[in-house]
Design an enzyme around this catalytic site. Structure first.
Site, PDB file in Angstrom:
ATOM      1  N   MET A 182      -5.927  -2.571  -3.493  1.00  0.00           N
ATOM      2  CA  MET A 182      -5.420  -2.588  -2.120  1.00  0.00           C
ATOM      3  C   MET A 182      -5.224  -1.157  -1.624  1.00  0.00           C
ATOM      4  O   MET A 182      -5.057  -0.234  -2.420  1.00  0.00           O
ATOM      5  CB  MET A 182      -4.096  -3.326  -2.048  1.00  0.00           C
ATOM      6  CG  MET A 182      -4.220  -4.824  -2.249  1.00  0.00           C
ATOM      7  SD  MET A 182      -3.888  -5.217  -3.919  1.00  0.00           S
ATOM      8  CE  MET A 182      -2.146  -5.015  -3.940  1.00  0.00           C
ATOM      9  N   ASP A 222       0.820  -1.230   0.000  1.00  0.00           N
ATOM     10  CA  ASP A 222       0.000   0.000   0.000  1.00  0.00           C
ATOM     11  C   ASP A 222       0.849   1.273   0.000  1.00  0.00           C
ATOM     12  O   ASP A 222       0.312   2.366  -0.152  1.00  0.00           O
ATOM     13  CB  ASP A 222      -0.884   0.062   1.253  1.00  0.00           C
ATOM     14  CG  ASP A 222      -1.839  -1.100   1.347  1.00  0.00           C
ATOM     15  OD1 ASP A 222      -1.943  -1.853   0.368  1.00  0.00           O
ATOM     16  OD2 ASP A 222      -2.482  -1.243   2.401  1.00  0.00           O
ATOM     17  N   MET A 256      -4.362 -11.471  -7.099  1.00  0.00           N
ATOM     18  CA  MET A 256      -3.529 -11.623  -8.293  1.00  0.00           C
ATOM     19  C   MET A 256      -2.393 -10.606  -8.284  1.00  0.00           C
ATOM     20  O   MET A 256      -1.303 -10.866  -8.775  1.00  0.00           O
ATOM     21  CB  MET A 256      -4.376 -11.427  -9.546  1.00  0.00           C
ATOM     22  CG  MET A 256      -5.320 -12.571  -9.772  1.00  0.00           C
ATOM     23  SD  MET A 256      -6.193 -12.369 -11.294  1.00  0.00           S
ATOM     24  CE  MET A 256      -4.849 -12.548 -12.448  1.00  0.00           C
ATOM     25  N   GLU A 297      -9.532  -0.480  -0.788  1.00  0.00           N
ATOM     26  CA  GLU A 297     -10.260  -1.361   0.141  1.00  0.00           C
ATOM     27  C   GLU A 297     -10.593  -0.688   1.480  1.00  0.00           C
ATOM     28  O   GLU A 297     -11.576  -1.040   2.124  1.00  0.00           O
ATOM     29  CB  GLU A 297      -9.470  -2.641   0.396  1.00  0.00           C
ATOM     30  CG  GLU A 297      -8.126  -2.405   1.076  1.00  0.00           C
ATOM     31  CD  GLU A 297      -7.310  -3.675   1.265  1.00  0.00           C
ATOM     32  OE1 GLU A 297      -6.085  -3.601   1.112  1.00  0.00           O
ATOM     33  OE2 GLU A 297      -7.892  -4.718   1.550  1.00  0.00           O
TER      34      GLU A 297
END
Ligand code: ATP
Ligand code: MG
Length: 458
Positions: free
Chosen positions: A252, A209, A361, A308
């Site tokens: 993310m 992140d 992924m 997210e």
């Protein structure tokens, strides 16, 4: 940076061993050099003209790199490497770099991989260590994941962990992981200190992140943005080919929207970026659905990227945590998908919504070359730090220089997208989304005086 933090780094003791690495001592030669103890890197390079206060250890980080005199005799070293937390591109590259630097540069012959995070150092889990050498790690940078395995939890069992380190006769531990891992590593290093052991604990910060404070970019981040752009391209193609096509991509970013913002900037196909740092409403006259409907009327397709961690303050009703103590999040992507579908169903407007969550992924992908290079250099710097007897230290990149950052400082705060900073401003330019999508606050803080935010967003 608000409160002043001393960036001095702890050392295990006097460095009395001559480094086996052959480098020049003489500055000015065209030969790679040792790093001396007087080399520092300025943290904040913004300058205000006028008198500058004298520079002290709260403004500079120690430069990373090989020291001429080191603490450990290479033949006595037993090094441990552990990877903890979620997957991130580049983990294997870092492991490989550490093993190869220890082996080839210093001649260390005992290197143990700890299996499945800190759990691998807790006897009740029963994991054996994995012997590492250049042969074992030769090809591992070509694959994603971590050859050691990773895990959450276990980091608080410091007594058991340090008991195991003593039993193994480890004298250095490389902890590759996020903020939880580095907090755990600091606890371990403090217990090591209480027992008067001479074990160097060096952290290699991992956060896909990019939300580690002080560090300009974390490894894996470029790979993540590369992969995310591919996904957004697909989502855009789907949306573009359908009647009122909507591509919704969750990326993310638990606490910060760096991946989302960079992906939008790179792809230029994103119309709305939703990140944890910038609150927004879904419904109402200035909510997302209103602006999405307007966008569909104008262009018949739209792409939304949501980090997210966005909206969690509104969505989380019951606080639940995982084994490591991280807050369990509500799936904002699915929530948005349902809200969007319901809204247009109710208005009897046909939409074709495709929701894509590529997180796993992306996290498990092998690193792109830029990240591989970065990981290689992080791993080397970590080994040089450990051999010099540095401890409670992570390796960071600041102003393009590798530095030692005290763990305590590194875990003390997090890095966020500044809603009033130029990254977010450029992201808004790239998406054309309204500056704020909040009903209570139609005039956002970034709007210059006298400007209508909706006008600006066109
Ligand atoms: P990610 O970014 O994937 O969350 P992380 O390193 O934060 O990476 P966690 O699962 O949160 O991953 O933590 C990794 C390890 O650190 C676990 O073994 C956990 O028990 C330990 N740990 C987490 N938080 C703390 C803490 N506050 N103090 C000590 N140890 C911790
Ligand atoms: Mg964590």
């Amino acid at each position: 940076m608000s409160a002043k933090i001393d960036f001095s780094v702890e050392e295990l003791g006097k460095r009395g061993v001559k480094s086996p690495i052959k480098l020049s001592k003489v500055h000015g030669d065209f030969i790679a050099n040792y790093v001396t103890d007087n080399e520092f890197v300025l943290y904040n390079v913004d300058v205000v003209l006028g008198d500058q206060p004298p520079i002290d250890r709260t403004q500079v980080f120690e430069a990373a790199g090989p020291r001429e005199m080191i603490y450990f005799s290479p033949q006595h070293v037993h090094a441990g490497i552990v990877t903890c937390g979620g997957l991130c591109p580049g983990l294997n590259d870092v492991i490989r770099a550490i093993v190869r630097c220890l082996w080839f540069r210093y001649g260390v012959r005992r290197i143990s991989g700890i299996r499945y995070g800190y759990k691998g150092l807790i006897p009740e889990y029963g994991f054996n260590t994995k012997e590492l050498d250049p042969e074992v790690v030769d090809d591992i940078h070509k694959i994603g994941g971590t050859i050691l395995g990773s895990a959450r939890g276990g980091g608080k069992q410091v007594t058991e962990i340090v008991d195991s380190m003593e039993r193994l006769n480890l004298n250095m531990l490389f902890a590759i992981g996020g903020d939880g891992t580095q907090r755990g590593a600091l606890d371990i290093a403090e217990e090591v200190g209480r027992r008067n052991l001479k074990i160097a604990v060096i952290g290699i910060p991992k956060t896909v992140d990019n939300d580690f404070s002080f560090i300009q970019r974390s490894f894996g981040f470029d790979t993540a943005v590369n992969k995310a752009v591919e996904v957004v391209t697909a989502a855009h193609m789907e949306a573009h080919s359908q009647i009122n096509g909507i591509g919704l991509v969750k990326l993310m970013g638990r606490e910060s929207g760096f991946i989302a913002a960079h992906t939008a900037l790179a792809s230029h196909e994103v119309n709305f970026v939703l990140i944890p740092e910038v609150p927004f409403d879904i419904k109402g006259p200035n909510g997302l659905l209103h602006h999405l409907e307007e966008r569909l009327q104008r262009r018949s397709h739209a792409v939304i990227v949501v980090a997210e961690g966005a909206m969690q303050d509104k969505l989380v009703k019951e606080v639940k945590t995982d084994e490591s103590g991280n807050l369990k999040m509500v799936d904002v992507g699915r929530y948005l998908r349902d809200q969007i579908q319901e809204h247009f169903d109710r208005k009897k407007i046909e939409i074709n919504l495709k929701y894509i969550d590529p997180s796993y992924m992306i996290r498990s992908a092998p690193a792109v070359p830029v990240d591989s290079i970065y990981c290689e250099r992080l791993g080397n710097a970590a080994v040089h730090a450990a051999m010099a007897g540095k401890t409670k230290t992570i390796i960071g990149l600041i102003n393009n220089e590798f530095v030692h950052i005290p763990m305590k400082a590194a875990v003390s705060q997090r890095n966020h997208v500044d809603p009033e900073g130029n990254l977010w401003r450029d992201t808004l330019d790239a998406t054309n989304q309204p500056i704020l999508m909040e009903n209570k606050n139609p005039q956002g803080p970034t709007v210059s005086e006298g400007t209508d935010p909706l006008e600006l967003s066109r």
